[in-house]
Design a protein around this motif. Structure first.
Motif, PDB file in Angstrom:
ATOM      1  N   PRO A  45       0.793  -1.233   0.000  1.00  0.00           N
ATOM      2  CA  PRO A  45       0.000   0.000   0.000  1.00  0.00           C
ATOM      3  C   PRO A  45       0.829   1.289   0.000  1.00  0.00           C
ATOM      4  O   PRO A  45       1.907   1.339   0.578  1.00  0.00           O
ATOM      5  CB  PRO A  45      -0.805  -0.098   1.313  1.00  0.00           C
ATOM      6  N   SER A  46       0.271   2.308  -0.649  1.00  0.00           N
ATOM      7  CA  SER A  46       0.909   3.628  -0.696  1.00  0.00           C
ATOM      8  C   SER A  46      -0.114   4.647  -1.158  1.00  0.00           C
ATOM      9  O   SER A  46      -0.961   4.341  -1.999  1.00  0.00           O
ATOM     10  CB  SER A  46       2.081   3.617  -1.676  1.00  0.00           C
ATOM     11  N   THR A  47      -0.033   5.847  -0.628  1.00  0.00           N
ATOM     12  CA  THR A  47      -0.760   6.986  -1.202  1.00  0.00           C
ATOM     13  C   THR A  47       0.253   8.000  -1.733  1.00  0.00           C
ATOM     14  O   THR A  47       0.310   8.294  -2.924  1.00  0.00           O
ATOM     15  CB  THR A  47      -1.664   7.656  -0.142  1.00  0.00           C
ATOM     16  N   ARG A  48       1.080   8.537  -0.828  1.00  0.00           N
ATOM     17  CA  ARG A  48       2.000   9.629  -1.170  1.00  0.00           C
ATOM     18  C   ARG A  48       3.044   9.248  -2.217  1.00  0.00           C
ATOM     19  O   ARG A  48       3.252   9.957  -3.200  1.00  0.00           O
ATOM     20  CB  ARG A  48       2.755  10.104   0.091  1.00  0.00           C
ATOM     21  N   THR A  49       3.734   8.141  -1.976  1.00  0.00           N
ATOM     22  CA  THR A  49       4.856   7.797  -2.858  1.00  0.00           C
ATOM     23  C   THR A  49       4.345   7.527  -4.265  1.00  0.00           C
ATOM     24  O   THR A  49       4.876   8.028  -5.256  1.00  0.00           O
ATOM     25  CB  THR A  49       5.600   6.571  -2.297  1.00  0.00           C
ATOM     26  N   ARG A  98       7.223  -0.543  -5.132  1.00  0.00           N
ATOM     27  CA  ARG A  98       7.147  -0.823  -3.688  1.00  0.00           C
ATOM     28  C   ARG A  98       6.793  -2.288  -3.521  1.00  0.00           C
ATOM     29  O   ARG A  98       5.931  -2.824  -4.219  1.00  0.00           O
ATOM     30  CB  ARG A  98       6.099   0.045  -2.995  1.00  0.00           C
ATOM     31  N   HIS A 127      13.701   3.106   2.111  1.00  0.00           N
ATOM     32  CA  HIS A 127      12.737   3.923   1.380  1.00  0.00           C
ATOM     33  C   HIS A 127      13.515   5.172   0.978  1.00  0.00           C
ATOM     34  O   HIS A 127      13.334   6.247   1.540  1.00  0.00           O
ATOM     35  CB  HIS A 127      11.558   4.242   2.294  1.00  0.00           C
ATOM     36  N   GLN A 130      11.881   8.659   0.059  1.00  0.00           N
ATOM     37  CA  GLN A 130      11.315   9.364   1.216  1.00  0.00           C
ATOM     38  C   GLN A 130      12.427  10.055   1.999  1.00  0.00           C
ATOM     39  O   GLN A 130      12.289  11.211   2.414  1.00  0.00           O
ATOM     40  CB  GLN A 130      10.573   8.375   2.123  1.00  0.00           C
ATOM     41  N   PRO A 260       7.034  11.322   7.757  1.00  0.00           N
ATOM     42  CA  PRO A 260       6.766  10.872   6.381  1.00  0.00           C
ATOM     43  C   PRO A 260       5.272  10.725   6.077  1.00  0.00           C
ATOM     44  O   PRO A 260       4.881  10.730   4.923  1.00  0.00           O
ATOM     45  CB  PRO A 260       7.470   9.516   6.304  1.00  0.00           C
ATOM     46  N   LEU A 261       4.448  10.576   7.119  1.00  0.00           N
ATOM     47  CA  LEU A 261       3.012  10.336   6.980  1.00  0.00           C
ATOM     48  C   LEU A 261       2.777   8.984   6.297  1.00  0.00           C
ATOM     49  O   LEU A 261       3.654   8.546   5.539  1.00  0.00           O
ATOM     50  CB  LEU A 261       2.315  11.482   6.231  1.00  0.00           C
ATOM     51  N   PRO A 262       1.667   8.314   6.483  1.00  0.00           N
ATOM     52  CA  PRO A 262       0.517   8.785   7.248  1.00  0.00           C
ATOM     53  C   PRO A 262       0.779   8.764   8.755  1.00  0.00           C
ATOM     54  O   PRO A 262       1.624   8.019   9.223  1.00  0.00           O
ATOM     55  CB  PRO A 262      -0.567   7.763   6.888  1.00  0.00           C
TER      56      PRO A 262
END
Ligand code: CP
Length: 301
Positions: A45-49, A98, A127, A130, A260-262
């Protein structure tokens, strides 16, 4: 640079060049990667990257193709990673990947004729992109490269971007590091050995108030539920280190909080209005750092 797998690949000079390019790309849209195709392979899972790499490619005039790790790709039929990479080599000019396993990016790079960018591998891997954006954030916000005290807080064992950043920091002068964590989540010995070999002083403590009071940068982390196999252990660790507004207000005047979030509760929402909070600006810096990486690796004019 052919592949980007880990932050040890960078020198201080190459970081300076990359960050200069990133700053020059702020707010820009161009056609420098026109006609080139990025394969966006997120088997975890990823949103930002994911979205920032995809947005970066589009902003440079390139195209994006993708598969998901949700069962819709042939990985679910048992295809090996190596075979998938050899196939995708025919479709794309660069692969951003990823994966849930440490070392997956290295395995992909070994069989790939097009550049592979590690967008996070496993729980104790790296990572690197990031960490690059974290370092860019630190240097841009503090307006200096050297003489920085950074406190890493929380989940240091299972947090690949903190591991990657620690390697990058060893390129600079007068860096001091404080690792703040419970004994169960201390920073890995491989990172600590690297810091010792590069004469970067670090201390380890369980006491957050003591550890952050002199810090220029507080790097907060998430207790990653997906990486801590024992549910009871996760419950024990969660909520141990929380940055409240009172904690933020006690920081040094020009100190910054990055993440780095989330986040899942380890920085309270009321901290967002604090002058120390830069974690949402950090997201924006991630876009231009990833644009600079794509442009550098693909040789965009
Ligand atoms: N910081 C980070 O890697 O976020 P994602 O997991 O959403 O990509």
């Amino acid at each position: 640079m052919q592949h980007l797998i880990e932050t040890q690949q960078f020198t201080r000079e190459s970081l300076k060049e990359l960050f200069k390019l990133a700053s020059s790309l702020e707010g820009r849209r161009e056609e420098s990667l026109k006609g080139l195709i990025m394969a966006s392979l997120f088997f975890a899972p990823s949103t930002r990257t994911r979205l920032s790499f995809e947005s970066a490619m589009y902003r440079l005039g390139g195209h994006v193709i993708t598969v998901d790790g949700d069962g819709s790709s042939s990985q679910s039929k048992g295809e090996t990673l190596e075979d998938a990479i050899k196939v995708i080599n025919h479709y794309a000019d660069i692969i951003v990947m990823r994966h849930g396993e440490v070392g997956a990016a290295t395995r992909a790079a070994e069989v790939s004729g097009v550049p592979v960018i590690n967008a996070g591998d496993g729980n104790m891997g790296q990572h690197p992109t990031q960490a690059l954006l974290d370092l860019y954030t630190i240097q841009r916000e503090l307006k200096r490269e050297d003489d920085i005290h950074i406190a890493f807080v929380g989940n240091l064992k299972y947090y690949r971007s903190a591991r990657s950043l620690a390697y990058l920091l060893s390129k600079y002068n007068d860096i001091r590091i404080t690792f703040i964590s419970s004994p169960e989540l201390v920073m890995g010995d491989d990172v600590k050995t690297h810091l010792k070999e590069n004469n970067i002083p670090f201390t380890e403590t369980e006491n957050m108030a003591e550890g952050i009071k002199d810090a220029d940068v507080v790097y907060q982390t998430r207790i990653a539920k997906e990486w801590i196999p024992d549910k009871n252990e996760y419950e024990k660790q969660r909520g141990r280190y929380i940055i409240t507004r009172a904690v933020a207000d006690a920081m040094k005047d020009d100190a910054i909080i990055i993440h780095p979030l989330p986040r899942v509760g380890e920085i309270e929402a009321e901290v967002d209005a604090s002058p120390h909070a830069v974690y949402f600006r950090q997201v924006g810096y991630g876009l231009i750092v990833r644009m600079a990486l794509l442009k550098t690796i693909l040789g965009g004019k």
